[in-house]
Design a protein around this motif. Structure first.
Motif, PDB file in Angstrom:
ATOM      1  N   THR A  58      38.663  37.738  37.065  1.00 54.98           N
ATOM      2  CA  THR A  58      38.907  38.049  35.654  1.00 54.98           C
ATOM      3  C   THR A  58      37.785  37.534  34.769  1.00 54.98           C
ATOM      4  O   THR A  58      37.426  38.175  33.784  1.00 54.98           O
ATOM      5  N   HIS A  59      37.208  36.381  35.134  1.00 57.66           N
ATOM      6  CA  HIS A  59      36.081  35.833  34.367  1.00 57.66           C
ATOM      7  C   HIS A  59      35.478  34.665  35.135  1.00 57.66           C
ATOM      8  O   HIS A  59      36.140  34.027  35.955  1.00 57.66           O
ATOM      9  N   ILE A 149      40.158  46.630  32.963  1.00 56.22           N
ATOM     10  CA  ILE A 149      39.910  46.878  31.543  1.00 56.22           C
ATOM     11  C   ILE A 149      38.939  45.816  31.038  1.00 56.22           C
ATOM     12  O   ILE A 149      39.196  44.622  31.181  1.00 56.22           O
ATOM     13  N   GLU A 150      37.837  46.242  30.442  1.00 56.22           N
ATOM     14  CA  GLU A 150      36.887  45.301  29.874  1.00 56.22           C
ATOM     15  C   GLU A 150      37.466  44.699  28.590  1.00 56.22           C
ATOM     16  O   GLU A 150      37.839  45.425  27.672  1.00 56.22           O
ATOM     17  N   VAL A 151      37.532  43.376  28.552  1.00 50.92           N
ATOM     18  CA  VAL A 151      38.080  42.673  27.386  1.00 50.92           C
ATOM     19  C   VAL A 151      37.170  41.479  27.055  1.00 50.92           C
ATOM     20  O   VAL A 151      37.565  40.324  27.179  1.00 50.92           O
ATOM     21  N   PRO A 152      35.921  41.740  26.636  1.00 51.88           N
ATOM     22  CA  PRO A 152      34.970  40.653  26.402  1.00 51.88           C
ATOM     23  C   PRO A 152      35.396  39.750  25.251  1.00 51.88           C
ATOM     24  O   PRO A 152      36.137  40.160  24.350  1.00 51.88           O
ATOM     25  N   GLY A 153      34.906  38.526  25.309  1.00 52.35           N
ATOM     26  CA  GLY A 153      35.202  37.550  24.266  1.00 52.35           C
ATOM     27  C   GLY A 153      35.365  36.167  24.852  1.00 52.35           C
ATOM     28  O   GLY A 153      34.643  35.247  24.500  1.00 52.35           O
ATOM     29  N   SER A 158      34.664  39.301  30.665  1.00 55.12           N
ATOM     30  CA  SER A 158      36.110  39.158  30.928  1.00 55.12           C
ATOM     31  C   SER A 158      36.747  40.505  31.223  1.00 55.12           C
ATOM     32  O   SER A 158      36.499  41.498  30.522  1.00 55.12           O
ATOM     33  N   THR A 159      37.591  40.517  32.240  1.00 53.86           N
ATOM     34  CA  THR A 159      38.239  41.745  32.691  1.00 53.86           C
ATOM     35  C   THR A 159      39.721  41.486  32.927  1.00 53.86           C
ATOM     36  O   THR A 159      40.087  40.493  33.554  1.00 53.86           O
ATOM     37  N   ALA A 160      40.547  42.366  32.395  1.00 58.24           N
ATOM     38  CA  ALA A 160      41.975  42.345  32.700  1.00 58.24           C
ATOM     39  C   ALA A 160      42.240  43.432  33.739  1.00 58.24           C
ATOM     40  O   ALA A 160      41.472  44.396  33.856  1.00 58.24           O
ATOM     41  N   PHE A 161      43.320  43.275  34.483  1.00 56.99           N
ATOM     42  CA  PHE A 161      43.655  44.247  35.519  1.00 56.99           C
ATOM     43  C   PHE A 161      45.076  44.741  35.305  1.00 56.99           C
ATOM     44  O   PHE A 161      46.027  43.953  35.304  1.00 56.99           O
ATOM     45  N   VAL A 169      50.124  43.552  33.481  1.00 61.67           N
ATOM     46  CA  VAL A 169      48.718  43.280  33.211  1.00 61.67           C
ATOM     47  C   VAL A 169      48.393  41.843  33.590  1.00 61.67           C
ATOM     48  O   VAL A 169      49.088  40.907  33.205  1.00 61.67           O
ATOM     49  N   ALA A 170      47.362  41.697  34.428  1.00 63.17           N
ATOM     50  CA  ALA A 170      46.819  40.387  34.779  1.00 63.17           C
ATOM     51  C   ALA A 170      45.718  40.092  33.774  1.00 63.17           C
ATOM     52  O   ALA A 170      44.696  40.783  33.750  1.00 63.17           O
ATOM     53  N   THR A 171      45.918  39.086  32.948  1.00 59.31           N
ATOM     54  CA  THR A 171      45.109  38.914  31.752  1.00 59.31           C
ATOM     55  C   THR A 171      43.962  37.931  31.880  1.00 59.31           C
ATOM     56  O   THR A 171      43.126  37.851  30.968  1.00 59.31           O
ATOM     57  N   GLY A 172      43.893  37.158  32.979  1.00 64.67           N
ATOM     58  CA  GLY A 172      42.934  36.071  32.986  1.00 64.67           C
ATOM     59  C   GLY A 172      43.226  35.143  31.821  1.00 64.67           C
ATOM     60  O   GLY A 172      44.394  34.828  31.540  1.00 64.67           O
TER      61      GLY A 172
END
Length: 239
Positions: A58-59, A149-153, A158-161, A169-172
């Motif tokens: 995830t990151h 899903i790309e979720v930078p920040g 950072s990537t969610a699945f 959703v696996a959010t990291g």
């Protein structure tokens, strides 16, 4: 195709075991000292390191990739996949990790000090590198029930699945439900992690709102318990 999703709430960070017809995958792998616990979680679903095919990252923070080098010693066949911007940090180059200097006066607070001490004891200060990590591609998820899903920040890559056809959703660390730096009396709830941990707090906040606004009804966070959205609000996921 993923047949079963097993969420593991580790001592200080979480990982997920994905069981499918072609073997077993992981999402994240905890701190360095969590590697034996990850192996135990594979055994709990009837798998061994030899069955491990992919590790989805995830990151690139040590509490999520720390166990990977030890796992790869027993599973050299496993492919390590991450968001494109986190490939080099996963390989050990330019990691966007929180530092003691950045934490500053927070370390004078008992909860933060205890968290920092436990993180160090779990291997959080070790120089972790996964040289074989590469960027995940559309081909890697073709025919799979897993959607990145790309979720930078939080980090640039950072990537969610998303799993189970969008329901899970696996959010990291884009969303956590609790964290050792938060008071135990504070009820778990899906939220953005403390801004000090994120490379770009504004983007991280936007990413958390994006995931919370999705159709997913189950959140599997990087820290804290799994939670499900109900008519009454967010509740701890049973089972």
């Amino acid at each position: 195709m993923t047949d079963e999703v097993t969420f593991v709430e580790g001592p200080a960070s979480n990982w997920i075991v994905l069981t499918g017809s072609d073997g077993v995958d992981l999402i994240d792998a905890g701190y360095p000292d969590d590697a034996p616990l990850v192996v135990e979680s594979l055994a709990a679903v009837g798998a061994a390191l030899g069955d491990l095919r992919r590790i989805w990252v995830t990151h690139a923070h040590t509490d999520h990739i720390g166990g990977i080098p030890e796992l790869l010693r027993g599973a050299p066949q496993a492919v390590v996949l991450t968001g494109r911007a986190d490939v080099e940090p996963t390989r050990g180059i330019g990691r966007e990790q929180v530092t003691v200097a950045k934490l500053g006066a927070r370390l004078l607070r008992p909860l933060w000090f205890r968290w920092a001490l436990s993180a160090a004891r779990a291997g959080g200060l070790r120089d972790i590198a996964v040289p074989t990590a590469r960027a995940l591609t559309a081909a890697d998820v073709a025919g799979s029930a897993l959607e990145p899903i790309e979720v930078p920040g939080h980090t640039d890559g950072s990537t969610a699945f998303v799993l189970d056809h969008g329901a899970v959703v696996a959010t990291g660390d884009v969303i956590v439900t609790h964290h050792p730096t938060l008071p135990r009396r504070q009820p778990p709830r899906p939220q953005a992690i403390d801004a000090v941990f994120s490379h770009d707090p504004g983007l991280a906040r936007d990413a958390s709102l994006t995931l919370l606004g999705s159709t997913a009804t189950v959140v599997l966070p990087g820290h804290g318990p799994a939670m499900a959205r109900t008519l009454q609000g967010w509740e701890l996921l049973e089972g």
